[in-house]
Design a protein around this motif. Structure first.
Motif, short mmCIF file in Angstrom:
data_model
loop_
_atom_site.label_atom_id
_atom_site.label_comp_id
_atom_site.label_asym_id
_atom_site.label_seq_id
_atom_site.Cartn_x
_atom_site.Cartn_y
_atom_site.Cartn_z
N ARG A 1 -3.63 1.04 -9.54
CA ARG A 1 -4.81 0.82 -8.70
C ARG A 1 -5.69 -0.33 -9.22
N LEU B 1 1.79 1.78 -3.57
CA LEU B 1 0.66 2.30 -4.32
C LEU B 1 0.43 3.77 -4.02
N GLU C 1 0.83 -1.21 0.00
CA GLU C 1 0.00 0.00 0.00
C GLU C 1 0.86 1.25 0.00
N SER D 1 -5.43 -2.77 -6.58
CA SER D 1 -6.38 -2.54 -5.50
C SER D 1 -7.77 -3.01 -5.90
N PHE E 1 -11.09 1.54 -2.48
CA PHE E 1 -9.88 0.84 -2.86
C PHE E 1 -8.73 1.04 -1.88
N ARG E 2 -8.98 1.74 -0.79
CA ARG E 2 -7.94 1.96 0.22
C ARG E 2 -8.35 1.30 1.53
#
Length: 248
Positions: free
Chosen positions: A151, A12, A9, A154, A124-125
């Protein structure tokens, strides 16, 4: 000196920052950009209409999807969430923009719709939105093509986490040659922007979602103003199914 990467993460998030020109369109902090986009409801934006996507209606009419639990990603003013609720789905509808979510809530109240929970945040987080899957249907009308390449990781992780075995992913996205940026993924990082959204080919969609079974992939039908459905031919429509464990 900063040493702030120790997880996927973190990587990203770092890549998000390379899209400084357009990051505010799709990160959690970009709600203000989309709020501005949705502020003027009189704008001639095709998907501001209070109609469901023609492909979504087609899936329901042909029995390809049946009522269950649904997640509407990037729900905007809620037109597809309201349609799914009218079919008997229990719907979680998510959007970055508080303005869009408020508009969707107004439409739901005016229609007397029940069975919809609206959420504002980034699905998506980690921790962006609390989602109570599994879902029998994940529906995405125009969210996927606004995500930067990294993403997609994700996006696929979200599907792995919330899409039920035997459940469906249905999406619409920009069609290569008709709408969206044709730049290669690597070039997008050099440019620092998505060009307003990414175009996809059928082959690229099949490759990205190769862990799912393809049920249908076609261009969206062009629907005129008199139609009860939304349809623009510059979009792909795709329906994929997650195999059940016994089929893997």
């Amino acid at each position: 000196m900063e040493r702030n990467i120790r997880s996927v993460e973190d990587v990203l998030d770092l890549l998000d920052g390379l899209f400084a020109k357009e990051a505010d369109r799709w990160t959690d902090g970009g709600a203000s950009w989309w709020d501005g986009f949705y502020a003027d409801r009189s704008k001639p934006v095709p998907f501001f209409v209070a109609k469901p996507d023609e492909n979504l209606a087609s899936y329901a009419e042909r029995g390809l999807i049946t009522p269950g639990r649904a997640l509407d990603l990037g729900c905007g003013p809620g037109r597809n969430a309201l349609y799914l609720a009218s079919l008997g789905f229990e719907v979680d509808a998510v959007d970055l923009s508080p303005t869009a979510v408020a508009w969707a809530g107004e439409r739901a109240r005016e229609a007397g719709a029940t069975g919809i929970r609206f959420h504002c945040g980034d699905a998506f987080r980690p921790g962006g939105v609390e989602l109570s899957g599994p879902y029998d249907l994940v529906y995405d009308s125009g969210c996927f093509h606004h995500l930067p390449p990294h993403r997609r990781v994700s996006y696929l992780a979200l599907l792995e986490r919330v899409l039920a075995p035997g459940g469906h992913l249905a999406l619409t996205c920009f069609a290569s040659g008709a709408m969206g940026s044709e730049s290669a993924d690597a070039d997008l990082y050099r440019q620092g922007g998505l060009g307003g959204g990414l175009a996809y080919t059928p082959q690229s969609l099949r490759w990205i979602f190769s862990g799912l079974e393809e049920a249908e992939l076609r261009r969206m039908r062009d629907e005129d103003a008199r139609s009860p459905y939304f349809g623009e031919p510059f979009l792909w429509t795709a329906l994929f199914r997650r195999p059940s464990p016994a089929q893997r």
